[in-house]
Design an enzyme around this catalytic site. Structure first.
Site, PDB file in Angstrom:
ATOM      1  N   ASP A 195       9.254   3.365  44.831  1.00  8.79           N
ATOM      2  CA  ASP A 195      10.178   4.223  45.576  1.00  8.79           C
ATOM      3  C   ASP A 195      11.590   4.030  45.026  1.00  8.79           C
ATOM      4  O   ASP A 195      11.838   3.086  44.272  1.00  8.79           O
ATOM      5  CB  ASP A 195      10.113   4.009  47.097  1.00  8.79           C
TER       6      ASP A 195
ATOM      7  N   HIS B  72       6.255   1.962  57.761  1.00 10.72           N
ATOM      8  CA  HIS B  72       6.303   2.663  56.465  1.00 10.72           C
ATOM      9  C   HIS B  72       5.759   1.763  55.350  1.00 10.72           C
ATOM     10  O   HIS B  72       5.898   0.543  55.389  1.00 10.72           O
ATOM     11  CB  HIS B  72       7.700   3.228  56.157  1.00 10.72           C
TER      12      HIS B  72
ATOM     13  N   ASN C 258       8.671   0.019  61.145  1.00 15.53           N
ATOM     14  CA  ASN C 258       8.065   1.217  61.753  1.00 15.53           C
ATOM     15  C   ASN C 258       6.743   1.584  61.077  1.00 15.53           C
ATOM     16  O   ASN C 258       6.194   2.650  61.331  1.00 15.53           O
ATOM     17  CB  ASN C 258       9.033   2.402  61.688  1.00 15.53           C
TER      18      ASN C 258
ATOM     19  N   GLU D 123       7.292   7.485  55.662  1.00 14.82           N
ATOM     20  CA  GLU D 123       7.719   7.257  57.045  1.00 14.82           C
ATOM     21  C   GLU D 123       6.645   7.769  58.019  1.00 14.82           C
ATOM     22  O   GLU D 123       5.771   8.547  57.625  1.00 14.82           O
ATOM     23  CB  GLU D 123       9.033   8.011  57.295  1.00 14.82           C
TER      24      GLU D 123
HETATM   25  P1  PGA Z   1      11.572  -5.820  53.624  1.00 16.23           P
HETATM   26  O1  PGA Z   1      11.293  -4.270  53.454  1.00 16.23           O
HETATM   27  O2  PGA Z   1      10.664  -6.491  52.651  1.00 16.23           O
HETATM   28  O3  PGA Z   1      13.016  -5.969  53.243  1.00 16.23           O
HETATM   29  O4  PGA Z   1      11.277  -6.184  55.032  1.00 16.23           O
HETATM   30  C1  PGA Z   1       9.996  -3.819  53.486  1.00 16.23           C
HETATM   31  C2  PGA Z   1       9.990  -2.315  53.547  1.00 16.23           C
HETATM   32  O5  PGA Z   1      10.937  -1.726  54.100  1.00 16.23           O
HETATM   33  O6  PGA Z   1       9.022  -1.711  53.062  1.00 16.23           O
END
Ligand code: PGA
Length: 235
Positions: A67, A132, A130, A137
């Site tokens: 991404d 994702h 959430n 999302e």
């Molecule tokens: P994080 O992010 O590893 O900083 O918790 C994970 C994500 O948002 O996919």
């Protein structure tokens, strides 16, 4: 699904790196690996760096980000490109031609690039609070391929520190789709910390539906999950 619960972040990082190394050494052919960014995999990259620098993977491995934020200078803090350069690529001896940066300009042929490998050989994922995965999302179709995605307020809040303030978090990101994810031959999902416990439970044990993107992973035939004990605490 294979779930490994570790004592802490460090052990989660080591176990995750071990899984990746095993998969990269499996075949004597070209291998594609999709790389997660964020706080979760940073320790895993630290473990992986000296192993990659032993030279045992030679030039058969091709590295991809999964991404990237849109409408932002990709050399700025917070972007996936900058993260991977700072935490991995600038510390390893990997040839430039083995590194591919997905961005909003080249995303349209991304699925065809990956499908030349028959899907990612190894895909590393973190998880948003959430649910994702990559930047898919809640509400994203399980049939989605690589696309541009509007970011939710929850995701922006989760990553505001990376950009200095929530106003600086881009509105959109390009992300591999759920179908791109599910076409992977093997998936590593990593999570650490108690703030991930609820979503880990929902994703791995709850209903499979598009409102919880990570729940689709229950359907993957080769899912390996590495958690620290806090992230696993509600399982
Ligand atoms: P994080 O992010 O590893 O900083 O918790 C994970 C994500 O948002 O996919």
């Amino acid at each position: 699904m294979n779930i490994v619960v570790t004592n802490d972040y460090k052990e989660m990082s080591i176990q995750s790196a071990k899984f990746i190394v095993k998969n990269l050494l499996k075949d004597n052919k070209k291998i594609s690996i999709g790389l997660a960014t964020g706080n979760t995999p940073t320790g895993m990259y630290e473990v992986l760096i000296p192993i990659v620098n032993l030279g045992i993977f030679d030039d058969r491995i091709f590295y991809y980000n999964i991404d990237e934020y849109c409408n932002i200078d990709l050399n700025k803090n917070g972007t996936c490109k900058k993260y991977l350069l700072d935490n991995f690529y600038n510390k390893v001896s990997i040839k430039e031609q083995n590194i591919y940066f997905l961005d909003e300009l080249n995303y349209k042929n991304y699925d065809s690039v990956i499908s030349d490998f028959g899907g990612f050989d190894v895909l590393i994922l973190g998880i948003g609070k959430n649910g994702h995965i990559a930047y898919n999302e809640p509400g994203t179709s399980f049939n989605s391929l690589t696309h541009i995605q509007e970011l939710s307020i929850e995701s922006k809040r989760q990553h505001e520190e990376d950009f200095g303030s929530i106003e600086n978090v881009p509105e959109k990101a390009v992300t591999i789709g759920i179908k791109t994810i599910m076409n992977s031959k093997s998936i590593l999902l990593m999570a650490s910390g108690k703030e991930k416990a609820e979503i880990i439970k929902k994703s791995l044990k709850g209903d499979i539906n598009e409102q919880v993107p990570a729940s689709v992973l229950q359907l993957h035939p080769n899912l390996h999950v590495v958690l620290d004990k806090e992230a696993a605490s509600l399982l």
